[in-house]
Design an enzyme around this catalytic site. Structure first.
Site, short mmCIF file in Angstrom:
data_model
loop_
_atom_site.label_atom_id
_atom_site.label_comp_id
_atom_site.label_asym_id
_atom_site.label_seq_id
_atom_site.Cartn_x
_atom_site.Cartn_y
_atom_site.Cartn_z
N SER A 1 20.94 17.93 23.70
CA SER A 1 21.03 16.64 24.37
C SER A 1 19.67 16.01 24.58
CB SER A 1 21.63 16.81 25.77
OG SER A 1 22.70 17.67 25.78
N GLU B 1 25.27 10.89 17.57
CA GLU B 1 23.90 10.46 17.25
C GLU B 1 23.37 11.38 16.17
OE1 GLU B 1 21.87 8.65 21.26
OE2 GLU B 1 22.24 10.80 21.28
N ASN C 1 21.13 9.30 25.96
CA ASN C 1 20.63 9.94 27.18
C ASN C 1 19.35 9.29 27.70
OD1 ASN C 1 22.72 11.68 27.58
ND2 ASN C 1 21.80 13.37 26.45
N1 3HC Z 1 40.25 16.45 25.00
C1 3HC Z 1 41.06 15.59 24.35
N2 3HC Z 1 41.51 14.42 24.87
C2 3HC Z 1 41.14 14.15 26.12
C3 3HC Z 1 40.31 14.99 26.87
C4 3HC Z 1 39.86 16.19 26.26
N3 3HC Z 1 39.05 17.05 26.88
N4 3HC Z 1 40.11 14.43 28.07
C5 3HC Z 1 40.78 13.26 28.08
N5 3HC Z 1 41.40 13.09 26.89
C6 3HC Z 1 42.20 11.93 26.47
C7 3HC Z 1 43.51 11.88 27.17
O1 3HC Z 1 44.50 12.59 26.45
C8 3HC Z 1 43.83 10.39 27.19
O2 3HC Z 1 44.33 9.95 25.97
P1 3HC Z 1 45.33 8.67 25.89
O3 3HC Z 1 44.61 7.51 26.51
O4 3HC Z 1 45.58 8.50 24.44
O5 3HC Z 1 46.53 9.10 26.69
C9 3HC Z 1 42.45 9.76 27.31
O6 3HC Z 1 41.51 10.75 26.85
C10 3HC Z 1 42.18 9.40 28.74
O7 3HC Z 1 42.31 10.60 29.52
P2 3HC Z 1 43.02 10.68 30.94
O8 3HC Z 1 44.07 9.60 31.06
O9 3HC Z 1 43.44 12.09 31.18
O10 3HC Z 1 41.86 10.46 31.97
P3 3HC Z 1 40.86 9.29 32.04
O11 3HC Z 1 41.49 7.97 31.75
O12 3HC Z 1 40.18 9.51 33.34
O13 3HC Z 1 39.81 9.59 30.86
C11 3HC Z 1 37.81 10.47 30.01
C12 3HC Z 1 39.10 10.76 30.78
C13 3HC Z 1 38.13 10.20 28.54
C14 3HC Z 1 36.96 11.69 30.14
C15 3HC Z 1 37.16 9.19 30.63
O14 3HC Z 1 37.09 9.34 32.03
C16 3HC Z 1 35.78 8.91 30.08
O15 3HC Z 1 35.62 8.33 29.01
N6 3HC Z 1 34.74 9.30 30.86
C17 3HC Z 1 33.35 9.11 30.47
C18 3HC Z 1 32.94 10.19 29.54
C19 3HC Z 1 31.51 10.06 29.12
O16 3HC Z 1 30.76 9.20 29.55
N7 3HC Z 1 31.11 10.96 28.24
C20 3HC Z 1 29.75 11.04 27.78
C21 3HC Z 1 29.03 12.02 28.62
S1 3HC Z 1 27.36 12.16 28.17
C22 3HC Z 1 27.35 13.33 26.98
O17 3HC Z 1 28.33 13.92 26.63
C23 3HC Z 1 26.04 13.60 26.35
C24 3HC Z 1 25.44 14.87 26.82
O18 3HC Z 1 24.27 15.09 26.09
C25 3HC Z 1 25.14 14.88 28.29
#
Ligand code: 3HC
Length: 295
Positions: free
Chosen positions: A122, A155, A193
Protein backbone atom coordinates in the site's frame (compact mmCIF):
# COMPACT_ATOMS: atom_id res chain seq x y z
CA UNK A 1 -8.80 -22.29 -30.21
CA UNK A 2 -8.71 -22.70 -26.43
CA UNK A 3 -6.14 -20.47 -24.76
CA UNK A 4 -4.03 -21.72 -21.87
CA UNK A 5 -5.38 -20.68 -18.43
CA UNK A 6 -3.33 -17.95 -16.84
CA UNK A 7 -1.37 -19.01 -13.80
CA UNK A 8 -0.98 -16.87 -10.74
CA UNK A 9 0.79 -17.28 -7.42
CA UNK A 10 -0.48 -15.26 -4.47
CA UNK A 11 1.66 -14.89 -1.37
CA UNK A 12 -0.38 -14.21 1.74
CA UNK A 13 -4.04 -15.14 2.22
CA UNK A 14 -5.10 -12.37 4.59
CA UNK A 15 -7.72 -9.73 3.88
CA UNK A 16 -6.18 -8.60 0.59
CA UNK A 17 -4.59 -11.88 -0.52
CA UNK A 18 -7.84 -13.81 -0.17
CA UNK A 19 -9.70 -11.16 -2.18
CA UNK A 20 -7.07 -11.29 -4.94
CA UNK A 21 -7.24 -15.10 -5.03
CA UNK A 22 -11.04 -15.03 -5.25
CA UNK A 23 -11.13 -12.48 -8.07
CA UNK A 24 -8.47 -14.34 -10.06
CA UNK A 25 -10.16 -17.73 -9.61
CA UNK A 26 -13.53 -16.29 -10.65
CA UNK A 27 -11.85 -15.00 -13.79
CA UNK A 28 -10.53 -18.46 -14.66
CA UNK A 29 -6.93 -18.08 -13.49
CA UNK A 30 -5.27 -21.16 -11.99
CA UNK A 31 -4.20 -19.82 -8.58
CA UNK A 32 -1.79 -21.20 -6.02
CA UNK A 33 -1.90 -19.31 -2.73
CA UNK A 34 0.80 -19.66 -0.14
CA UNK A 35 0.65 -18.89 3.57
CA UNK A 36 3.24 -19.42 6.28
CA UNK A 37 1.13 -21.45 8.72
CA UNK A 38 -1.65 -24.02 8.44
CA UNK A 39 -3.86 -21.84 10.59
CA UNK A 40 -3.43 -18.78 8.34
CA UNK A 41 -4.03 -20.96 5.28
CA UNK A 42 -7.23 -22.40 6.72
CA UNK A 43 -8.49 -18.97 7.78
CA UNK A 44 -7.82 -17.70 4.27
CA UNK A 45 -9.61 -20.67 2.72
CA UNK A 46 -12.62 -20.08 5.00
CA UNK A 47 -12.70 -16.39 4.02
CA UNK A 48 -12.63 -17.20 0.31
CA UNK A 49 -15.27 -19.92 0.61
CA UNK A 50 -17.55 -17.64 2.67
CA UNK A 51 -17.21 -14.89 0.08
CA UNK A 52 -18.05 -17.29 -2.79
CA UNK A 53 -21.07 -18.54 -0.82
CA UNK A 54 -22.20 -14.99 -0.28
CA UNK A 55 -21.94 -14.31 -4.02
CA UNK A 56 -24.09 -17.41 -4.68
CA UNK A 57 -26.69 -16.39 -2.11
CA UNK A 58 -26.87 -12.94 -3.76
CA UNK A 59 -27.27 -14.51 -7.22
CA UNK A 60 -24.01 -12.99 -8.40
CA UNK A 61 -22.60 -16.45 -9.11
CA UNK A 62 -24.27 -19.75 -9.89
CA UNK A 63 -23.40 -22.72 -7.70
CA UNK A 64 -21.52 -24.20 -10.64
CA UNK A 65 -19.47 -21.01 -11.20
CA UNK A 66 -18.60 -20.86 -7.49
CA UNK A 67 -17.52 -24.52 -7.51
CA UNK A 68 -15.46 -23.91 -10.65
CA UNK A 69 -13.79 -20.90 -9.05
CA UNK A 70 -13.03 -22.90 -5.88
CA UNK A 71 -11.61 -25.66 -8.11
CA UNK A 72 -9.10 -23.21 -9.61
CA UNK A 73 -7.49 -22.57 -6.20
CA UNK A 74 -4.66 -24.58 -4.62
CA UNK A 75 -3.50 -23.86 -1.07
CA UNK A 76 0.10 -24.44 -0.01
CA UNK A 77 2.78 -23.68 2.57
CA UNK A 78 5.47 -24.21 -0.08
CA UNK A 79 6.73 -21.01 -1.69
CA UNK A 80 8.28 -22.74 -4.70
CA UNK A 81 4.93 -24.35 -5.51
CA UNK A 82 3.21 -20.96 -5.62
CA UNK A 83 5.91 -19.53 -7.87
CA UNK A 84 6.52 -22.44 -10.25
CA UNK A 85 5.11 -21.82 -13.73
CA UNK A 86 3.26 -18.67 -12.64
CA UNK A 87 2.76 -15.91 -15.22
CA UNK A 88 2.31 -13.52 -12.33
CA UNK A 89 3.16 -13.68 -8.64
CA UNK A 90 1.38 -11.18 -6.38
CA UNK A 91 2.90 -10.63 -2.97
CA UNK A 92 0.30 -9.62 -0.34
CA UNK A 93 2.09 -10.31 2.95
CA UNK A 94 2.41 -8.05 5.98
CA UNK A 95 3.25 -4.39 5.25
CA UNK A 96 6.86 -4.71 6.43
CA UNK A 97 9.72 -3.59 4.21
CA UNK A 98 12.25 -6.15 5.49
CA UNK A 99 9.85 -9.08 5.25
CA UNK A 100 8.92 -8.09 1.71
CA UNK A 101 12.54 -7.54 0.63
CA UNK A 102 13.56 -10.98 1.86
CA UNK A 103 10.62 -12.51 0.08
CA UNK A 104 11.44 -10.75 -3.19
CA UNK A 105 15.05 -11.92 -3.05
CA UNK A 106 13.76 -15.48 -2.71
CA UNK A 107 11.18 -15.04 -5.46
CA UNK A 108 13.91 -13.88 -7.80
CA UNK A 109 15.76 -17.15 -7.22
CA UNK A 110 12.66 -19.36 -7.54
CA UNK A 111 10.72 -17.77 -10.39
CA UNK A 112 11.35 -18.45 -14.04
CA UNK A 113 12.66 -15.60 -16.17
CA UNK A 114 9.35 -14.50 -17.60
CA UNK A 115 7.33 -14.49 -14.36
CA UNK A 116 6.19 -11.03 -13.31
CA UNK A 117 6.87 -10.30 -9.64
CA UNK A 118 4.18 -7.92 -8.38
CA UNK A 119 3.58 -6.46 -4.95
CA UNK A 120 0.29 -5.35 -3.43
CA UNK A 121 2.09 -3.02 -1.01
CA UNK A 122 0.00 0.00 0.00
CA UNK A 123 2.83 2.34 0.74
CA UNK A 124 6.34 0.96 0.24
CA UNK A 125 8.00 2.32 -2.93
CA UNK A 126 8.36 -0.47 -5.49
CA UNK A 127 12.02 0.39 -6.12
CA UNK A 128 12.80 -0.48 -2.47
CA UNK A 129 11.60 -4.01 -3.14
CA UNK A 130 13.04 -4.25 -6.66
CA UNK A 131 16.42 -3.39 -5.15
CA UNK A 132 16.41 -6.80 -3.43
CA UNK A 133 16.12 -8.52 -6.80
CA UNK A 134 18.67 -9.12 -9.57
CA UNK A 135 16.28 -9.16 -12.52
CA UNK A 136 14.64 -5.85 -11.64
CA UNK A 137 12.85 -5.39 -14.95
CA UNK A 138 10.12 -7.80 -13.90
CA UNK A 139 9.17 -6.16 -10.59
CA UNK A 140 6.05 -3.97 -10.49
CA UNK A 141 3.38 -2.68 -8.09
CA UNK A 142 -0.16 -4.04 -8.45
CA UNK A 143 -2.20 -2.40 -5.72
CA UNK A 144 -5.75 -3.65 -5.13
CA UNK A 145 -8.46 -2.09 -2.97
CA UNK A 146 -10.53 -3.63 -0.20
CA UNK A 147 -12.92 -5.39 -0.69
CA UNK A 148 -11.09 -6.69 -3.76
CA UNK A 149 -14.13 -8.40 -5.31
CA UNK A 150 -16.04 -5.08 -5.20
CA UNK A 151 -13.56 -2.30 -5.91
CA UNK A 152 -12.95 -1.94 -9.66
CA UNK A 153 -9.59 -0.14 -9.43
CA UNK A 154 -6.06 -1.45 -9.43
CA UNK A 155 -3.02 0.81 -9.34
CA UNK A 156 -0.19 -0.37 -11.57
CA UNK A 157 3.12 1.06 -10.43
CA UNK A 158 6.26 0.62 -12.52
CA UNK A 159 9.51 1.31 -10.66
CA UNK A 160 12.59 2.97 -12.17
CA UNK A 161 13.92 -0.36 -13.45
CA UNK A 162 10.61 -1.98 -14.54
CA UNK A 163 10.69 -3.01 -18.19
CA UNK A 164 8.10 -1.80 -20.69
CA UNK A 165 7.24 -5.44 -21.42
CA UNK A 166 6.44 -6.01 -17.72
CA UNK A 167 4.25 -2.90 -17.60
CA UNK A 168 2.35 -3.90 -20.74
CA UNK A 169 1.83 -7.50 -19.60
CA UNK A 170 0.69 -6.34 -16.16
CA UNK A 171 -1.87 -3.98 -17.71
CA UNK A 172 -3.19 -6.90 -19.79
CA UNK A 173 -3.35 -9.14 -16.71
CA UNK A 174 -5.18 -6.41 -14.75
CA UNK A 175 -7.74 -6.29 -17.53
CA UNK A 176 -8.08 -10.09 -17.48
CA UNK A 177 -8.80 -9.77 -13.76
CA UNK A 178 -11.66 -7.42 -14.61
CA UNK A 179 -10.03 -4.39 -13.01
CA UNK A 180 -9.55 -0.90 -14.37
CA UNK A 181 -5.90 0.06 -14.08
CA UNK A 182 -4.47 3.48 -13.31
CA UNK A 183 -0.73 3.79 -13.79
CA UNK A 184 0.72 5.61 -10.79
CA UNK A 185 4.21 6.96 -10.11
CA UNK A 186 6.46 5.01 -7.78
CA UNK A 187 6.40 6.95 -4.57
CA UNK A 188 5.06 6.02 -1.17
CA UNK A 189 1.23 5.86 -1.28
CA UNK A 190 1.16 5.91 -5.10
CA UNK A 191 -2.00 7.85 -5.95
CA UNK A 192 -5.01 6.75 -3.91
CA UNK A 193 -3.27 6.47 -0.55
CA UNK A 194 -1.43 9.72 -1.20
CA UNK A 195 -4.85 11.38 -0.99
CA UNK A 196 -6.78 8.98 1.23
CA UNK A 197 -4.30 8.42 4.07
CA UNK A 198 -3.97 12.09 5.18
CA UNK A 199 -7.79 12.27 5.30
CA UNK A 200 -8.05 9.15 7.47
CA UNK A 201 -5.25 10.27 9.77
CA UNK A 202 -6.77 13.71 10.10
CA UNK A 203 -10.09 12.18 11.13
CA UNK A 204 -8.28 10.25 13.89
CA UNK A 205 -6.50 13.42 15.04
CA UNK A 206 -9.73 15.46 15.01
CA UNK A 207 -11.47 12.73 16.99
CA UNK A 208 -8.67 12.78 19.54
CA UNK A 209 -9.03 16.57 19.79
CA UNK A 210 -12.74 16.20 20.54
CA UNK A 211 -14.09 17.64 17.28
CA UNK A 212 -16.94 15.12 17.25
CA UNK A 213 -17.87 11.63 18.41
CA UNK A 214 -16.94 8.57 16.37
CA UNK A 215 -20.50 8.16 15.11
CA UNK A 216 -20.99 11.86 14.32
CA UNK A 217 -17.78 12.07 12.34
CA UNK A 218 -18.66 9.04 10.26
CA UNK A 219 -22.30 10.04 9.76
CA UNK A 220 -21.18 13.51 8.69
CA UNK A 221 -18.97 12.20 5.89
CA UNK A 222 -21.55 9.64 4.74
CA UNK A 223 -24.46 12.08 4.68
CA UNK A 224 -22.56 15.25 3.82
CA UNK A 225 -20.20 13.93 1.16
CA UNK A 226 -21.85 10.74 -0.04
CA UNK A 227 -18.96 8.53 1.04
CA UNK A 228 -19.97 4.86 1.38
CA UNK A 229 -18.53 4.81 4.91
CA UNK A 230 -17.05 7.39 7.27
CA UNK A 231 -13.29 7.71 7.87
CA UNK A 232 -13.20 5.90 11.22
CA UNK A 233 -15.29 2.99 9.93
CA UNK A 234 -12.93 2.92 6.95
CA UNK A 235 -9.89 2.77 9.27
CA UNK A 236 -11.51 -0.25 10.95
CA UNK A 237 -12.19 -1.74 7.53
CA UNK A 238 -8.61 -1.29 6.30
CA UNK A 239 -7.26 -2.48 9.67
CA UNK A 240 -5.95 -0.13 12.37
CA UNK A 241 -2.56 -1.87 12.35
CA UNK A 242 -2.34 -1.62 8.56
CA UNK A 243 -3.35 2.06 8.66
CA UNK A 244 -0.62 2.65 11.27
CA UNK A 245 2.03 0.86 9.21
CA UNK A 246 1.06 2.82 6.10
CA UNK A 247 1.32 6.08 8.02
CA UNK A 248 4.74 5.10 9.37
CA UNK A 249 6.06 4.30 5.90
CA UNK A 250 4.60 7.46 4.35
CA UNK A 251 5.86 9.66 7.17
CA UNK A 252 9.29 8.09 6.82
CA UNK A 253 9.22 8.97 3.12
CA UNK A 254 7.85 12.53 3.22
CA UNK A 255 8.44 13.79 6.79
CA UNK A 256 5.24 15.81 6.41
CA UNK A 257 2.91 16.18 9.36
CA UNK A 258 -0.11 15.09 7.33
CA UNK A 259 1.32 11.56 7.19
CA UNK A 260 2.46 11.39 10.83
CA UNK A 261 0.96 8.41 12.71
CA UNK A 262 -1.57 9.80 15.22
CA UNK A 263 -0.88 8.64 18.81
CA UNK A 264 -4.45 7.34 19.12
CA UNK A 265 -3.81 4.81 16.32
CA UNK A 266 -0.78 3.53 18.22
CA UNK A 267 -2.84 3.15 21.41
CA UNK A 268 -5.53 1.20 19.60
CA UNK A 269 -2.96 -1.16 18.10
CA UNK A 270 -1.34 -1.61 21.52
CA UNK A 271 -4.77 -2.59 22.90
CA UNK A 272 -5.34 -5.09 20.10
CA UNK A 273 -8.20 -3.04 18.65
CA UNK A 274 -7.13 -3.74 15.08
CA UNK A 275 -10.49 -3.11 13.43
CA UNK A 276 -13.16 -5.20 11.83
CA UNK A 277 -10.97 -8.27 11.28
CA UNK A 278 -10.69 -8.82 15.05
CA UNK A 279 -14.18 -7.53 15.88
CA UNK A 280 -13.00 -4.33 17.62
CA UNK A 281 -11.47 -1.04 16.55
CA UNK A 282 -13.22 2.31 16.73
CA UNK A 283 -16.38 0.19 16.73
CA UNK A 284 -17.40 -3.12 18.27
CA UNK A 285 -18.51 -5.52 15.52
CA UNK A 286 -19.39 -8.47 17.71
CA UNK A 287 -23.12 -7.65 17.94
CA UNK A 288 -25.80 -7.20 15.28
CA UNK A 289 -24.96 -3.53 14.72
CA UNK A 290 -21.54 -1.88 14.91
CA UNK A 291 -21.36 0.11 18.17
CA UNK A 292 -18.79 2.87 18.81
CA UNK A 293 -16.34 1.98 21.58
CA UNK A 294 -14.83 4.34 24.16
CA UNK A 295 -11.48 5.80 23.13
N1 3HC B 1 -16.81 -9.30 -0.92
C1 3HC B 1 -17.68 -9.27 -1.95
N2 3HC B 1 -18.70 -8.39 -2.06
C2 3HC B 1 -18.86 -7.54 -1.05
C3 3HC B 1 -18.00 -7.50 0.06
C4 3HC B 1 -16.94 -8.45 0.10
N3 3HC B 1 -16.06 -8.48 1.10
N4 3HC B 1 -18.42 -6.53 0.88
C5 3HC B 1 -19.49 -5.95 0.31
N5 3HC B 1 -19.75 -6.56 -0.87
C6 3HC B 1 -20.80 -6.20 -1.83
C7 3HC B 1 -22.16 -6.57 -1.32
O1 3HC B 1 -22.50 -7.88 -1.71
C8 3HC B 1 -23.06 -5.55 -2.02
O2 3HC B 1 -23.33 -5.90 -3.33
P1 3HC B 1 -24.70 -5.43 -4.06
O3 3HC B 1 -24.74 -3.93 -3.99
O4 3HC B 1 -24.57 -5.95 -5.45
O5 3HC B 1 -25.78 -6.08 -3.24
C9 3HC B 1 -22.18 -4.32 -2.10
O6 3HC B 1 -20.81 -4.79 -1.98
C10 3HC B 1 -22.50 -3.38 -0.97
O7 3HC B 1 -22.33 -4.10 0.26
P2 3HC B 1 -23.31 -4.01 1.50
O8 3HC B 1 -24.71 -3.65 1.04
O9 3HC B 1 -23.15 -5.24 2.33
O10 3HC B 1 -22.70 -2.88 2.40
P3 3HC B 1 -22.35 -1.43 2.00
O11 3HC B 1 -23.36 -0.82 1.09
O12 3HC B 1 -22.05 -0.80 3.30
O13 3HC B 1 -20.99 -1.57 1.16
C11 3HC B 1 -18.66 -1.56 0.96
C12 3HC B 1 -19.86 -2.16 1.68
C13 3HC B 1 -18.62 -2.04 -0.49
C14 3HC B 1 -17.45 -2.05 1.70
C15 3HC B 1 -18.81 0.00 0.97
O14 3HC B 1 -19.08 0.42 2.28
C16 3HC B 1 -17.58 0.71 0.46
O15 3HC B 1 -17.38 0.85 -0.74
N6 3HC B 1 -16.75 1.21 1.40
C17 3HC B 1 -15.52 1.92 1.07
C18 3HC B 1 -14.44 0.94 0.77
C19 3HC B 1 -13.14 1.61 0.44
O16 3HC B 1 -12.98 2.81 0.48
N7 3HC B 1 -12.17 0.79 0.10
C20 3HC B 1 -10.83 1.24 -0.17
C21 3HC B 1 -10.05 1.14 1.08
S1 3HC B 1 -8.41 1.71 0.86
C22 3HC B 1 -7.58 0.36 0.34
O17 3HC B 1 -8.07 -0.73 0.23
C23 3HC B 1 -6.15 0.59 0.00
C24 3HC B 1 -5.24 0.06 1.05
O18 3HC B 1 -3.93 0.21 0.58
C25 3HC B 1 -5.39 0.73 2.37
Amino acid sequence: MKTEPKRMGVLGCGLMGSGIVEVAARRGFEVVVREISTQALEEGRARIEASLERAVSQDKLTRREADEAAGHIRYTLDLSRAVAEADLVVEAVVEDRLVKRELFAELDRLASNDTILATNTSSIPIADLAAAVERQGRVIGLHFFNPVPVMPLVEVVPAIGTSTATLERTLELAQSLGKEAVVARDRSGFLVNLLLVPYLLDAVRQLDRGAASIEQMDRAMVLGCGHPMGPLALCDFVGIDTALRIAEVMYDEYREERYAPPPLLKRLVAMGRLGRKVGKGFYDYTGEEAEPLPI
